[in-house]
Design a protein around this motif. Structure first.
Motif, mmCIF file in Angstrom:
data_model
loop_
_atom_site.group_PDB
_atom_site.id
_atom_site.type_symbol
_atom_site.label_atom_id
_atom_site.label_comp_id
_atom_site.label_asym_id
_atom_site.label_seq_id
_atom_site.Cartn_x
_atom_site.Cartn_y
_atom_site.Cartn_z
ATOM 1 N N GLN A 133 0.837 -1.280 0.084
ATOM 2 C CA GLN A 133 -0.126 -0.060 0.096
ATOM 3 C C GLN A 133 0.868 1.164 -0.035
ATOM 4 O O GLN A 133 0.568 2.197 -0.723
ATOM 5 N N GLY A 134 1.980 1.280 0.841
ATOM 6 C CA GLY A 134 2.636 2.380 0.749
ATOM 7 C C GLY A 134 3.480 2.746 -0.564
ATOM 8 O O GLY A 134 3.765 3.688 -0.813
ATOM 9 N N LEU A 135 3.917 1.514 -1.150
ATOM 10 C CA LEU A 135 4.505 1.706 -2.500
ATOM 11 C C LEU A 135 3.614 2.466 -3.442
ATOM 12 O O LEU A 135 4.119 3.389 -4.045
ATOM 13 N N CYS A 136 2.422 2.044 -3.364
ATOM 14 C CA CYS A 136 1.468 2.739 -4.295
ATOM 15 C C CYS A 136 0.983 3.870 -3.931
ATOM 16 O O CYS A 136 0.893 4.951 -4.604
ATOM 17 N N LYS A 137 0.932 4.075 -2.512
ATOM 18 C CA LYS A 137 0.217 5.615 -1.990
ATOM 19 C C LYS A 137 1.205 6.644 -2.300
ATOM 20 O O LYS A 137 0.819 7.779 -2.824
ATOM 21 N N SER A 169 -3.893 12.270 -4.582
ATOM 22 C CA SER A 169 -3.821 11.424 -3.416
ATOM 23 C C SER A 169 -5.202 10.360 -3.426
ATOM 24 O O SER A 169 -4.822 9.106 -3.426
ATOM 25 N N ALA A 170 -6.315 10.751 -4.111
ATOM 26 C CA ALA A 170 -7.226 9.802 -4.128
ATOM 27 C C ALA A 170 -6.697 8.982 -5.472
ATOM 28 O O ALA A 170 -7.250 7.520 -5.437
ATOM 29 N N SER A 171 -6.327 9.311 -6.401
ATOM 30 C CA SER A 171 -5.882 8.400 -7.407
ATOM 31 C C SER A 171 -4.852 7.233 -7.119
ATOM 32 O O SER A 171 -5.195 5.989 -7.287
ATOM 33 N N ALA A 172 -3.970 7.721 -6.296
ATOM 34 C CA ALA A 172 -2.850 6.748 -5.749
ATOM 35 C C ALA A 172 -3.616 5.787 -4.766
ATOM 36 O O ALA A 172 -3.218 4.601 -4.931
ATOM 37 N N GLU A 173 -4.431 6.345 -3.934
ATOM 38 C CA GLU A 173 -5.039 5.392 -2.839
ATOM 39 C C GLU A 173 -6.071 4.381 -3.546
ATOM 40 O O GLU A 173 -5.949 3.323 -3.105
ATOM 41 N N PHE A 174 -6.717 4.829 -4.608
ATOM 42 C CA PHE A 174 -7.345 3.763 -5.512
ATOM 43 C C PHE A 174 -6.442 2.328 -5.690
ATOM 44 O O PHE A 174 -6.958 1.363 -5.502
ATOM 45 N N PHE A 175 -5.364 2.423 -6.302
ATOM 46 C CA PHE A 175 -4.443 1.515 -6.595
ATOM 47 C C PHE A 175 -3.866 0.816 -5.047
ATOM 48 O O PHE A 175 -3.690 -0.234 -5.281
ATOM 49 N N ALA A 176 -3.573 1.689 -4.507
ATOM 50 C CA ALA A 176 -3.047 1.302 -3.040
ATOM 51 C C ALA A 176 -3.849 0.325 -2.545
ATOM 52 O O ALA A 176 -3.338 -0.894 -1.707
ATOM 53 N N ASP A 177 -5.207 0.480 -2.335
ATOM 54 C CA ASP A 177 -5.983 -0.405 -1.582
ATOM 55 C C ASP A 177 -6.276 -1.603 -2.494
ATOM 56 O O ASP A 177 -6.553 -2.540 -1.904
ATOM 57 N N ARG A 226 -13.123 4.085 3.169
ATOM 58 C CA ARG A 226 -12.399 4.281 4.314
ATOM 59 C C ARG A 226 -11.384 4.967 4.193
ATOM 60 O O ARG A 226 -10.886 5.956 4.751
ATOM 61 N N GLN A 227 -10.336 4.302 3.266
ATOM 62 C CA GLN A 227 -9.001 4.834 2.933
ATOM 63 C C GLN A 227 -8.916 6.068 1.974
ATOM 64 O O GLN A 227 -8.061 6.913 2.180
ATOM 65 N N ILE A 228 -9.698 6.181 1.117
ATOM 66 C CA ILE A 228 -9.467 7.334 -0.166
ATOM 67 C C ILE A 228 -9.741 8.747 0.724
ATOM 68 O O ILE A 228 -9.048 9.741 0.557
ATOM 69 N N PRO A 229 -11.047 8.661 1.291
ATOM 70 C CA PRO A 229 -11.367 10.235 2.014
ATOM 71 C C PRO A 229 -10.161 10.411 2.951
ATOM 72 O O PRO A 229 -9.579 11.685 3.007
ATOM 73 N N TYR A 230 -9.607 9.232 3.922
ATOM 74 C CA TYR A 230 -8.516 9.653 4.812
ATOM 75 C C TYR A 230 -7.461 10.142 4.206
ATOM 76 O O TYR A 230 -6.550 10.981 4.558
ATOM 77 N N THR A 231 -6.965 9.521 3.076
ATOM 78 C CA THR A 231 -5.570 9.783 2.232
ATOM 79 C C THR A 231 -5.831 11.266 1.650
ATOM 80 O O THR A 231 -4.819 11.742 1.817
ATOM 81 N N MET A 232 -7.031 11.506 1.137
ATOM 82 C CA MET A 232 -7.075 12.809 0.434
ATOM 83 C C MET A 232 -6.693 13.937 1.578
ATOM 84 O O MET A 232 -6.166 14.811 1.138
ATOM 85 N N MET A 233 -7.294 13.643 2.680
ATOM 86 C CA MET A 233 -7.390 14.682 3.895
ATOM 87 C C MET A 233 -5.678 14.759 4.135
ATOM 88 O O MET A 233 -5.253 15.686 4.360
ATOM 89 N N LYS A 234 -5.030 13.427 4.430
ATOM 90 C CA LYS A 234 -3.980 13.251 4.946
ATOM 91 C C LYS A 234 -2.772 14.021 3.981
ATOM 92 O O LYS A 234 -1.776 14.619 4.618
#
Length: 325
Positions: A133-137, A169-177, A226-234
């Motif tokens: 996940q970190g690699l993709c995020k 960040s949203a695009s990255a988290e899509f693949f990270a998840d 859960r993760q995409i909104p959090y990552t966008m904010m982060k």
């Protein structure tokens, strides 16, 4: 792919650090203050000093993105694995609140039933899953930030930079998840279903035999929610907090800060970005997020990757707004 992205990155406003000290139309007195005799001091050639710092690769190159991905692996994999005991108790409290009545009671019951080793259940899928996940995020965030910035152009990138951070960040988290989902599914089975499996080697074949590939990916939609909104904010909060710290708090430009000073700003920005919430969540998520940014930025420093400063208003936009003469 990386070669085309690298070509786009050369004209990117996030590329080479803007080393001038002029900010929002404030002029030459900051960059060339008068000396004690009233004569202008010899200007400090910050650009020349920066050239002496040799980077290991170009911004936006394949090596840059790969090493950013490595930074994501180290930052996410290590921090989440370190919190496995807390995560295990939290998951069990959610699944069986009657048995695990609170965080301290949850630790007590787990220690009584499984011993100290029981607190480490699920560490392998946690490490592997969150490393991927970190690699993709982080890696894909840098890729999408370059791509979207070049789609917007220099001026719109500055004006819409918060939206750019959110979209990248949203695009990255899509693949990270998608990368995280299989290991997360195995981890939950190990931690919350007593007797199902004690290790990843036992859980993964059993899950595949029972449900096929569906067993590993049926939780990806909840992960996205859960993760995409959090990552966008982060990411957006971190980027804008770093910008605000250098503008209003740090008494000198980032180009004049030492590497340890820059890393302190990174850690503080990571913590401030997630301050809202319950006290326990502040401690856990705040510390986790701050450590991830600190480790990620430390990897960039170690490998001498280009680390652009907070965005500055392009000169063309300053002229349009009448901020320069």
């Amino acid at each position: 792919m990386f070669s085309s992205v690298a070509h786009l990155a050369r004209a990117n406003p996030f590329n080479t650090p803007h080393l001038q000290l002029v900010h929002d139309g404030l002029g030459d007195l900051r960059s060339n203050p008068p000396g004690p005799t009233g004569q202008p001091r010899r200007p400090r050639n910050l650009a020349a000093a920066a050239v002496e710092e040799q980077y290991s690769c170009d911004y936006g190159s394949g090596r840059f993105f790969i090493l950013c991905g490595l930074g994501g692996i180290i930052s996410c994999g290590t921090t989440h694995t370190a919190l496995v005991p807390l995560d295990l108790v939290k998951c069990r409290m959610q699944v069986d609140p009657q048995k695990y009545k609170g965080i301290f009671n949850g630790f007590s019951v787990t220690l009584k039933e499984d011993g100290v080793r029981g607190l480490a259940k699920g560490w392998a899928p946690t490490f592997l899953g969150y490393s991927m996940q970190g690699l993709c995020k982080f890696g894909f965030y840098e890729v999408f930030k370059v791509l979207y910035s070049n789609m917007l152009g220099e001026e719109n990138t500055y004006l819409w930079r918060t939206s750019l951070y959110l979209a990248a960040s949203a695009s990255a988290e899509f693949f990270a998840d998608i990368a995280l989902a299989p290991m997360e599914a195995a981890k939950v089975r190990i931690q919350t279903q007593p007797g199902y499996a004690n290790t990843l080697r036992d859980a993964a074949p059993k899950m595949y035999k029972e449900e096929g590939l569906k067993a590993f990916y049926k939780g990806v939609a909840p992960l996205w929610m859960r993760q995409i909104p959090y990552t966008m904010m982060k990411f957006a909060c971190f980027e804008r907090t770093v910008e605000a710290l250098y503008k209003f708090v740090v008494p000198k430009p980032r180009s004049e800060c030492s590497k340890p000073e820059q890393l302190v700003v990174t850690f503080v920005a990571g913590y401030i970005g997630v301050w809202k919430g319950l006290f326990a969540r502040i401690i856990m998520i705040g510390t986790l997020t701050a450590l991830q940014w600190f480790i990620y930025d430390s990897v960039k420093v170690y490998f001498r990757l280009p680390r652009p400063p907070p965005p500055e208003m392009p000169e063309s936009l300053k002229k349009k707004l009448g901020l320069t003469q």
